[in-house]
Motif scaffolding. Structure first.
Motif, PDB file in Angstrom:
ATOM      1  N   SER A  18      53.275  18.459 -11.293  1.00  0.00           N
ATOM      2  CA  SER A  18      53.195  17.085 -11.811  1.00  0.00           C
ATOM      3  C   SER A  18      54.072  16.145 -10.989  1.00  0.00           C
ATOM      4  CB  SER A  18      53.582  17.044 -13.295  1.00  0.00           C
ATOM      5  OG  SER A  18      54.876  17.565 -13.497  1.00  0.00           O
ATOM      6  N   VAL A  53      44.050  17.538 -13.885  1.00  0.00           N
ATOM      7  CA  VAL A  53      45.023  16.474 -13.618  1.00  0.00           C
ATOM      8  C   VAL A  53      44.497  15.149 -14.131  1.00  0.00           C
ATOM      9  CG1 VAL A  53      46.416  15.316 -11.861  1.00  0.00           C
ATOM     10  CG2 VAL A  53      45.733  17.710 -11.521  1.00  0.00           C
ATOM     11  N   SER A  97      49.746  13.829 -15.733  1.00  0.00           N
ATOM     12  CA  SER A  97      49.817  15.029 -16.551  1.00  0.00           C
ATOM     13  C   SER A  97      48.976  16.143 -15.924  1.00  0.00           C
ATOM     14  CB  SER A  97      49.325  14.742 -17.970  1.00  0.00           C
ATOM     15  OG  SER A  97      49.536  15.860 -18.801  1.00  0.00           O
ATOM     16  N   VAL A  98      49.492  17.363 -16.036  1.00  0.00           N
ATOM     17  CA  VAL A  98      48.869  18.513 -15.385  1.00  0.00           C
ATOM     18  C   VAL A  98      48.819  19.701 -16.344  1.00  0.00           C
ATOM     19  CG1 VAL A  98      49.103  20.207 -13.514  1.00  0.00           C
ATOM     20  CG2 VAL A  98      49.687  17.813 -13.098  1.00  0.00           C
ATOM     21  N   THR A 158      54.310  16.807 -17.291  1.00  0.00           N
ATOM     22  CA  THR A 158      54.205  15.445 -16.786  1.00  0.00           C
ATOM     23  C   THR A 158      55.311  15.179 -15.777  1.00  0.00           C
ATOM     24  OG1 THR A 158      54.056  13.120 -17.463  1.00  0.00           O
ATOM     25  CG2 THR A 158      55.661  14.483 -18.604  1.00  0.00           C
TER      26      THR A 158
END
Length: 610
Positions: A130, A160, A96-97, A89
């Motif tokens: 992120s 994502v 968030s990724v 994040t």
């Protein structure tokens, strides 16, 4: 890198993500995590270790929401830990990724972001993404992701989420697989089909340079530049077991076919933008230490030892440093001569091989600098070594190693070139020439894998014989040893590998009418001598199959019974190509004999006892 899942819809998102991740466990991983958009905003839970650890955390604090992403991580950048686990994040925890692949220029981007006030908590390249997405966000998550991507180089599959737009899930593919699943009032993403099969069999497969924007009721496909794409939906009719194997009959065959990708991944980020120089930012070895190396020991077991035979020989050739080769189980017991000017290279697929770990500690106790070449970043060998080159082949499921071996070769080639650059033993032009040939290897292997009928037919032929011989000279002899081992491991046919010039010192006594002999003939400096050795075999009635370059096949057929052509490359790089037909030979021979290809008898994937 490892497994990605994503969901947007009306189901219990946490359950969908966990079930999807369970379907990807076969890929191997060291940590796991999920991010869910809840009524309180974006919430993340992650844990080192197995999925059970994550589930245990979620029992006491479940994440309830309508959209989420999940990931099983196989460490590449940074050791396995809670903090290095995905999802990652930004500093506000609004974005968030999850990410598979490698961001080649992440250090450059990280320095830039730090200078702009962004703070980092992990060792990963993914955290950079992120922060980039957060920096570029101006009310449109799709445009923010596109702008972030424009700054990135490398391979990536991304999922994502942002709590600013909870009705959207963005997915991106660039040189790392990603699949979109289509449901009714719900949609999914996954790095592999098994993650989706419990919920849908209707999928889109993203191509490189494409992205998707998912809502519960729609999926828009577009290029990363924003041009919309129309594509036919695919209906998957695989069962779950077949899906895990990517449509292949066995993991071993899948992993043989994954080798071109493994080559590219291992080279990615280690060759500069000009294509004329090797860069290895992960190494702690200073140029002064490299120039002070007086000798090298290559220490490993089994297949990794065979990779070391090739790699060490290439180092000797390019760098002119003497290299000694040892099987790890013998290294400590011969009291090796080690000084602070000795570089010890230990090689292990798992990073947990007990004999290799013991050899590493012996070398360090005697003052050597130890470099590990391994496929598992958080392993014991990776943690204990002074330096690590990660091969980035991805998890290998079949017991018989294929893509881990060839990725080790690529790592050795890169390291040899790096040493040659620092010590000035090869010209810039020669190094660039070798790099160009290395970059052609993946496509050359793909061309061979597209036409395997002749190898399959020959494998069925040799499966009827109780004994077999492999011969070769120089690097061909090193590859012959690996080919012989592969055949023994999974077909249980007795086979031996010999330096071709040594046949007349005893082994010719074993050659009789009809005995199959596989001759590797790729080292042109000794090609005529190898042909002479082949004729010695033919004179005793041996049935010879030669593996050589296409341009030599016609002449070779004057001396052998059959010939298999491989694409032309530099002699030092030939092992990365010539071993592939030998892997297929072992696979198809085992299949012809009805054996369990992926789980051969008496063997384990990771040998953790001495």
């Amino acid at each position: 890198m490892c497994g990605i899942v994503g969901y947007i819809g009306k189901r219990d998102t946490q359950s969908v993500l966990i079930e999807g991740l369970k379907k990807l466990e076969y890929r191997g991983y060291d940590s796991a995590g999920i991010a869910v958009y809840t009524p309180e905003g974006l919430k993340i839970t992650k844990s080192i270790g197995r999925l059970a650890n994550l589930e245990s955390k979620l029992e006491s604090a479940p994440l309830v929401g309508s959209a989420g992403i999940g990931h099983t991580r196989w460490a590449t950048h940074g050791k396995p830990s809670d903090v290095n686990s995905h999802p990652h994040t930004d500093r506000t925890q609004k974005f968030s990724v999850v990410h598979n692949g490698i961001v080649e220029n992440y250090l450059e981007l990280k320095d830039e972001l730090i200078s702009q006030g962004y703070t980092f908590v992990s060792e990963t390249d993914t955290e950079v993404i992120s922060h980039l997405v957060a920096r570029e966000y101006d009310g449109d998550i799709v445009k923010a992701v596109q702008k972030a991507i424009s700054h990135m180089r490398g391979a990536f599959a991304l999922g994502v989420l942002t709590e600013y737009e909870p009705n959207k899930l963005v997915a991106v593919r660039q040189a790392s697989p990603l699949i979109i699943g289509i449901g009714e009032g719900e949609n999914f993403i996954g790095s592999d089909i098994p993650a989706l099969l419990n919920y849908t069999r209707k999928v889109y497969i993203l191509n490189d340079g494409e992205m998707a924007v998912l809502t519960p009721d729609s999926v828009e496909l577009m290029t990363i530049e924003g041009n919309f794409i129309s594509r036919e939906m695919i209906n998957v009719d695989w069962d779950e077991v077949t899906a895990e194997k990517g449509g292949f009959d066995h993991f071993m065959l899948k992993e043989i076919h994954e080798q071109p990708k493994a080559y590219r991944d291992t080279m990615r980020g280690r060759i500069d933008e000009t294509g004329r120089k090797v860069i290895m930012p992960e190494l702690k070895l200073t140029p002064e230490q490299i120039r002070n190396i007086r000798n090298i020991h290559v220490v490993a077991c089994g297949t990794a030892y065979h990779a070391g035979l090739v790699g060490g020989s290439v180092i000797e050739q390019l760098v002119r440093i003497p290299v000694a080769f040892d099987v790890a189980s013998e290294y400590r017991y011969r009291s090796p001569l080690i000084t602070p000017e000795t570089l010890v290279i230990v090689v292990s697929q798992s990073g947990e091989t007990a004999d290799t770990l013991a050899a590493l500690r012996e070398a360090q106790a005697n003052g050597a600098h130890v470099l590990a070449i391994t496929n598992v970043v958080g392993s014991s060998i990776a943690r204990d070594a002074n330096d690590v080159i990660a091969t980035l082949a991805g998890p290998e499921i079949a017991v018989a190693s294929t893509k881990a071996y060839t990725s080790q070769l690529i790592a050795f080639y890169l390291f040899a070139l790096y040493l040659a650059e620092v010590r000035g033993t090869q010209s810039e032009a020669e190094i660039a020439h070798i790099i160009a040939a290395m970059q052609a290897l993946p496509e050359q292997v793909e061309s061979m894998l597209a036409n395997t009928d002749s190898i399959k037919a020959y494998a069925e032929q040799i499966s009827k014989h109780p004994n077999l011989f492999f011969i070769g000279r120089g690097l061909d002899y090193a590859v012959a040893q690996e080919g012989s081992l592969k055949l023994k491991e999974i077909s249980y046919i007795h086979s031996e590998a010999y330096a071709a010039g040594e046949l007349k010192h005893g082994t010719l006594a074993l050659i009789e009418e009809g005995v199959p002999v596989i001759a590797l003939v790729t080292q042109e400096a000794v090609m005529e001598k190898t042909v002479s050795n082949i004729k010695e075999v033919k004179a005793r009635g041996g049935d010879v199959m030669a593996l050589t370059y296409e341009e030599h096949v016609a002449d070779m057929l004057k001396s052998v019974d059959q010939a298999f052509a491989i694409p032309k490359t530099l002699p030092m790089l030939a092992p990365a190509i010539s071993v592939v037909p030998l892997q297929l030979l072992a696979y198809y021979a085992s299949l012809a004999l009805g054996h369990d290809v992926d789980k051969p008898r008496n063997l384990a994937k990771s040998v953790t006892v001495e």
